[in-house]
Design an enzyme around this catalytic site. Structure first.
Site, PDB file in Angstrom:
ATOM      1  N   ALA A  66      39.104  28.301  48.497  1.00 51.52           N
ATOM      2  CA  ALA A  66      40.395  27.677  48.756  1.00 51.52           C
ATOM      3  C   ALA A  66      40.428  27.201  50.204  1.00 51.52           C
ATOM      4  O   ALA A  66      39.673  27.672  51.052  1.00 51.52           O
ATOM      5  CB  ALA A  66      41.518  28.675  48.498  1.00 51.52           C
ATOM      6  N   GLY A 112      38.316  30.788  45.161  1.00 52.66           N
ATOM      7  CA  GLY A 112      38.997  29.969  44.165  1.00 52.66           C
ATOM      8  C   GLY A 112      38.054  29.106  43.366  1.00 52.66           C
ATOM      9  O   GLY A 112      38.355  28.744  42.223  1.00 52.66           O
ATOM     10  N   GLU A 115      36.815  31.338  40.672  1.00 51.33           N
ATOM     11  CA  GLU A 115      37.945  31.565  39.766  1.00 51.33           C
ATOM     12  C   GLU A 115      38.171  30.348  38.862  1.00 51.33           C
ATOM     13  O   GLU A 115      38.476  30.503  37.672  1.00 51.33           O
ATOM     14  CB  GLU A 115      39.199  31.878  40.573  1.00 51.33           C
ATOM     15  CG  GLU A 115      39.132  33.247  41.236  1.00 51.33           C
ATOM     16  CD  GLU A 115      40.297  33.522  42.163  1.00 51.33           C
ATOM     17  OE1 GLU A 115      41.003  34.523  41.951  1.00 51.33           O
ATOM     18  OE2 GLU A 115      40.489  32.739  43.114  1.00 51.33           O
ATOM     19  N   GLU A 135      37.210  37.298  49.153  1.00 53.71           N
ATOM     20  CA  GLU A 135      38.578  37.383  49.686  1.00 53.71           C
ATOM     21  C   GLU A 135      38.835  38.629  50.532  1.00 53.71           C
ATOM     22  O   GLU A 135      39.571  38.566  51.528  1.00 53.71           O
ATOM     23  CB  GLU A 135      39.591  37.328  48.528  1.00 53.71           C
ATOM     24  CG  GLU A 135      39.804  35.938  47.947  1.00 53.71           C
ATOM     25  CD  GLU A 135      38.805  35.575  46.848  1.00 53.71           C
ATOM     26  OE1 GLU A 135      39.037  34.576  46.157  1.00 53.71           O
ATOM     27  OE2 GLU A 135      37.791  36.308  46.693  1.00 53.71           O
TER      28      GLU A 135
END
Length: 260
Positions: A66, A112, A115, A135
């Site tokens: 992200a 992300g 994910e 993360e």
């Protein structure tokens, strides 16, 4: 439709969606998430599209994570809203998409990015792919479904280790973990994914839609997957695809599914 952060191309029933932010290693920001949603919700739902292949531009990254600069100063409430909106708009949306979604993981799929790849119905990876959920090294946890989908795919123990160490695994280890279905060369990755898509498209897309719903039901809290399977199995008998498929089989010919 015009996009700033993604590219789309439809060819012979396959819609290729490419995240196109090479200067940021295709990192996800809010605008990119919105554009991906629009591509799936609009172009992906055109009748001629049967399968979606999701990938990243270049050879370095599928999605390297992200865009941290967007949320570095968020409060707890803003963080919750970010995760909830992102999951609804893209990650859960892709996971429950009515058409097959293949993630072609070319390079880094981190945070992300992993994910998003896990939200796809299955994954193929290039030999240079690296995957991880880093993360906790930033003082946060995966917020786009990573703590839920990774254990489903690789098992609780492996998922805990990957999340807690914030480390990366390579493509071969991802294959061993069942995180990806296939590993191929960078040069052959998209063709390999397209060949799988071609095999899928020979079958009833109506039945495939029902199968996606039934498989996903097993992972929904409070939903009995077996009951969903029974319901969708029964519904299949009322479709034109079932009538064509059984007729073709009994008459020893190739089925020409009407898609209804």
């Amino acid at each position: 439709m015009s996009y700033q952060n993604i590219l789309t191309e439809e060819n012979e029933g396959i819609l290729r969606i490419t995240i196109n932010r090479p200067s940021k290693l295709n990192a996800l920001n809010r605008d990119t998430i919105e554009e991906l949603h629009q591509a799936f919700a609009n172009e992906g739902m055109e009748d001629e599209v049967k399968v979606v292949i999701l990938t990243g531009t270049g050879e370095k990254a599928f999605v390297a994570g992200a865009d941290i600069s967007e949320f570095a100063d968020f409060s707890a409430e803003k963080g919750k809203k970010l995760a909830a909106e992102g999951q609804k708009k893209l990650f859960d949306y892709v996971a429950n998409y009515s058409k097959p979604v293949i993630a072609a993981v070319n390079g880094f799929a981190l945070g992300g990015g992993l994910e998003l790849a896990m939200a796809a119905h299955f994954r193929v990876a290039s030999e240079n792919a690296k995957m991880g959920l880093p993360e906790v090294s930033l003082g946060v946890i995966p917020g786009y479904g990573g703590t839920q989908r990774l254990p489903q795919l690789v098992g609780k123990g492996r998922a805990m280790e990957m999340i807690m160490t914030a480390g990366m695994i390579d493509a071969n280890q991802a294959l061993q973990y069942n995180l990806v279905n296939h590993v191929t060369s960078q040069e052959e990755l998209l063709e390999f994914a397209e060949n799988i898509a071609a095999k899928i498209m020979k079958n009833s897309m109506v039945a495939i839609k029902a199968a996606i719903k039934a498989v996903n039901a097993n992972y929904e809290a409070g939903v009995n997957g077996f009951e969903t399977e029974i319901e969708e199995f029964g519904n299949s008998f009322g479709t034109g695809d079932f009538k064509e498929g059984t007729s073709a089989f009994l008459n020893k010919r190739k089925a020409d599914f009407p898609g209804k």
